[in-house]
Scaffold this motif. Structure first.
Motif, PDB file in Angstrom:
ATOM      1  N   SER A 208       3.427  -2.211  -1.946  1.00 54.80           N
ATOM      2  CA  SER A 208       4.701  -1.626  -2.379  1.00 54.80           C
ATOM      3  C   SER A 208       5.847  -2.145  -1.519  1.00 54.80           C
ATOM      4  O   SER A 208       6.946  -2.381  -2.021  1.00 54.80           O
ATOM      5  CB  SER A 208       4.654  -0.098  -2.278  1.00 54.80           C
TER       6      SER A 208
ATOM      7  N   GLU B  28       6.507   2.464  -7.881  1.00 52.41           N
ATOM      8  CA  GLU B  28       5.315   3.286  -7.696  1.00 52.41           C
ATOM      9  C   GLU B  28       5.677   4.742  -8.006  1.00 52.41           C
ATOM     10  O   GLU B  28       6.721   5.232  -7.601  1.00 52.41           O
ATOM     11  CB  GLU B  28       4.872   3.174  -6.232  1.00 52.41           C
TER      12      GLU B  28
ATOM     13  N   ASP C  21       4.573  -1.713 -10.013  1.00 51.16           N
ATOM     14  CA  ASP C  21       3.827  -1.187  -8.871  1.00 51.16           C
ATOM     15  C   ASP C  21       2.837  -0.131  -9.344  1.00 51.16           C
ATOM     16  O   ASP C  21       3.221   0.989  -9.663  1.00 51.16           O
ATOM     17  CB  ASP C  21       4.793  -0.598  -7.839  1.00 51.16           C
ATOM     18  N   GLU C  22       1.580  -0.505  -9.396  1.00 51.29           N
ATOM     19  CA  GLU C  22       0.489   0.377  -9.807  1.00 51.29           C
ATOM     20  C   GLU C  22       0.772   1.133 -11.106  1.00 51.29           C
ATOM     21  O   GLU C  22       0.759   2.360 -11.130  1.00 51.29           O
ATOM     22  CB  GLU C  22       0.181   1.380  -8.689  1.00 51.29           C
TER      23      GLU C  22
HETATM   24 MG   LIG Z   1       1.975   1.212  -2.907  1.00 46.95          MG
END
Ligand SMILES: [Mg+2]
Ligand SMILES: Nc1ncnc2c1ncn2[C@@H]1O[C@H](COP(=O)(O)OP(=O)(O)OP(=O)(O)O)[C@@H](O)[C@H]1O
Lengths: 249, 293
Positions: free
Chosen positions: A41, A83, A162-163
């Protein structure tokens, strides 16, 4: 399209990124995989300008953008789907999408807003149904779709995610990965950060493995998928470090 | 007690409350967007009135011109303060909002000093906008200035409602208030939005000052008290939404007006402080949680 060169980022005295150099080309999906706290991140936040690098550079189309404030980097065409989604819960779905058009510059980009809105509604029909609802009332999966759609509404050249699969049911993970795969054809450079390494590497052209802030391995998506140490550490139950015993650490 | 008196007290409570509401709106907008509780808000109110004294009473400018000029001057000061003091402090590593809060107290003292140099320590008054012939309503009386106050309050409430529901600037302010990092990722220049919120807060303070000075007098050191009233009103509304700030202002105005029924004139100001203490005691966790982070 986008390239980092020896990027180093610290929070206070804690060095999180150490000489990270990566590159993503247009029409390419690049995955970054790594364990909790590896700095994935932080890498995306540094590229997007939310965090300033201590050293190193970020180049967008061979122009240095590191050091620019986040809003300017967003306006030059780098979009981060952060994220934890971070949608605006108190604003409507449509407002969330329209806010992203603040990143558009130029008359032509403003003229295509309606067209692009139609496109993301086709991509995620549930958003059209809920466009008047507050973002906070959506389910986790719908919020993730909104976050991705919002990322697209800025009309980026580079899309960083992000994810996006975090907290989603397996069937939704597949759906999201499918969408990301389809986006590749649209003149986008896609940088995908995932703890779900299997899902990410399956759709990625290339990948980097990040460990305690360093790139320890890179290669083609399939190649990494079949790499023994990646299999051991990121595809099964995550265990210890690929870099264990490396004197350079 | 005669119904006339109750109506009279209600009317005067609502007009005072409307002024508190406008000041509270300034507090809320700055607080929501930047996280800063600006304790110099009362000084914007006073400066609005004092600037009007200079433009209208001394320079004899026509009312609308003097009105607009006063607002512009105070907005410019708000912008200056944001750029020279607040932004550097917000950027400083690890500057907690409590420290910025103390800084705004310093700023208010500074402005007070400046105002006493320019306008001296005299009390000033302004002519009513459209005369001071009382209007009779069911046995109670109102001044035309009261009508102006209520009219402007309604106008401001409508304008803000439009700003936040219809314009992309307003939406950008709401987004910044909710999550500044995410707002920046949308291409929103968060620093500019914070600047706009200070300009708006200062402008609202100035308008409140312009409206109220004809009926209350003004002086360089009046800002603390009236600013505090606005802050109490904003806190009564939970430091959250503009609608609640307006309700908080009206409630405070009414509470003050009715407290004079109990007897002492001085109880009026004490009422605000009592309400503030109760709020700080019972609600500090919820309301001010954000101010601490
Ligand atoms: Mg992260
Ligand atoms: N704002 C911050 N201040 C201080 N340290 C931080 C901050 N954000 C992250 N860190 C630290 O930096 C390191 C890298 O964090 P980062 O969030 O980039 O990792 P990540 O790879 O994204 O992990 P995850 O998979 O959990 O999301 C961690 O050790 C984390 O504790």
């Amino acid at each position: 399209m986008i390239r980092t060169e020896n990027l180093c980022t610290s929070y206070g005295y804690v060095e999180v990124l150490k000489n990270v150099s990566i590159e993503v080309k247009t029409n390419e999906i690049v995955a970054i995989i790594g364990a909790n706290g590896a700095g994935k991140s932080t890498l995306l936040r540094t590229i997007s300008g939310l965090v300033k690098p201590r050293e190193g550079k970020v180049y967008l189309e061979s122009q240095a953008v590191s050091g620019h404030p986040a809003y300017r980097i967003a306006r030059s065409g780098v979009s981060l789907v952060p994220e934890g989604r971070q949608i605006f819960a108190s604003l409507s779905v449509l407002d969330n999408l329209m806010l992203a058009t603040n990143a558009r510059r130029g008359k032509e980009a403003r003229l295509t807003i309606d067209e692009d809105l139609e496109r993301v509604f086709t991509l995620f029909p549930v958003l059209r149904e809920r466009k008047g609802q507050h973002g906070g009332t959506l389910s986790g999966g719908q919020q993730q779709m909104l976050a991705i759609a919002r990322g697209l509404m800025s009309r980026p050249k580079v899309l960083m995610l992000d994810e996006p699969s975090l907290g989603l049911a397996p069937i939704l993970v597949d759906e999201v990965m499918k969408v990301i795969q389809d986006l590749r054809k649209q003149n986008l450079a896609i940088l995908l950060v995932e703890q779900n390494a299997a899902a990410a590497l399956q759709i990625a052209d290339r990948g980097y493995v990040l460990e305690t802030g360093r790139v320890v391995l890179q290669g083609g998506g399939k190649e990494l998928l079949n790499n023994e140490s990646v299999k051991d550490h990121y595809l099964g139950s995550a265990a210890f470090s690929i870099n264990q015993g490396n004197p350079n650490r | 007690m005669s119904p006339d008196i109750l109506l009279q007290i209600t009317l005067s409570g609502i007009t005072t409350g409307a002024i508190y509401a406008i000041i509270a709106l300034g507090f809320i907008i700055i607080f929501k967007v930047s996280g800063v509780i600006n304790l110099a808000q009362g000084e914007f109110v006073i400066l609005g009135g004092l600037a009007m004294v200079t433009f209208q009473a001394s320079l004899k400018w026509p009312l609308p011109v003097a009105f607009l000029s006063s607002v512009v001057v105070v907005v410019a000061l708000g912008i200056l303060i944001e750029r020279l003091a607040i932004t550097p402090a917000r950027r400083a590593r690890g500057a907690p909002l409590a420290r910025i809060l103390i800084m705004t107290i310093g700023l208010s003292t500074f402005i007070k000093g400046g105002a006493s140099i320019i306008w001296g320590k005299d009390q000033y008054y302004l002519p009513h906008f459209t005369g001071d012939k009382p209007i009779f309503i069911f046995g109670a009386t109102m001044l035309p200035q009261h009508i102006w106050i209520l009219g402007f309050t309604v106008l401001i409430a409508l304008a803000l409602a439009l700003l936040f529901s219809r314009t992309s600037l307003g939406k950008a302010m709401l987004a910044t208030a909710e999550n500044p990092d995410a707002a920046a990722l949308m291409g929103i220049n968060v620093n500019l939005i914070v600047l706009v919120s200070f300009a708006l807060g200062a402008g609202l303070g100035a308008i409140a000052g312009l409206l109220v000075t004809p009926i209350t007098f003004t002086g360089y050191d009046r800002g603390t008290m009236i600013g505090l009233k606005g802050f109490v009103a904003a806190s009564m509304g939970g430091m959250g939404s503009t609608t609640w700030a307006i309700l908080g202002g009206l409630a405070l105005g009414l509470a003050e007006a009715f407290s004079t029924l109990v007897g002492f004139g001085e109880l009026k100001d004490a009422t605000s402080f009592m309400i503030l203490m109760v709020i700080l005691f019972f609600m500090s966790r919820g309301v001010f949680a954000r101010a601490r982070t």
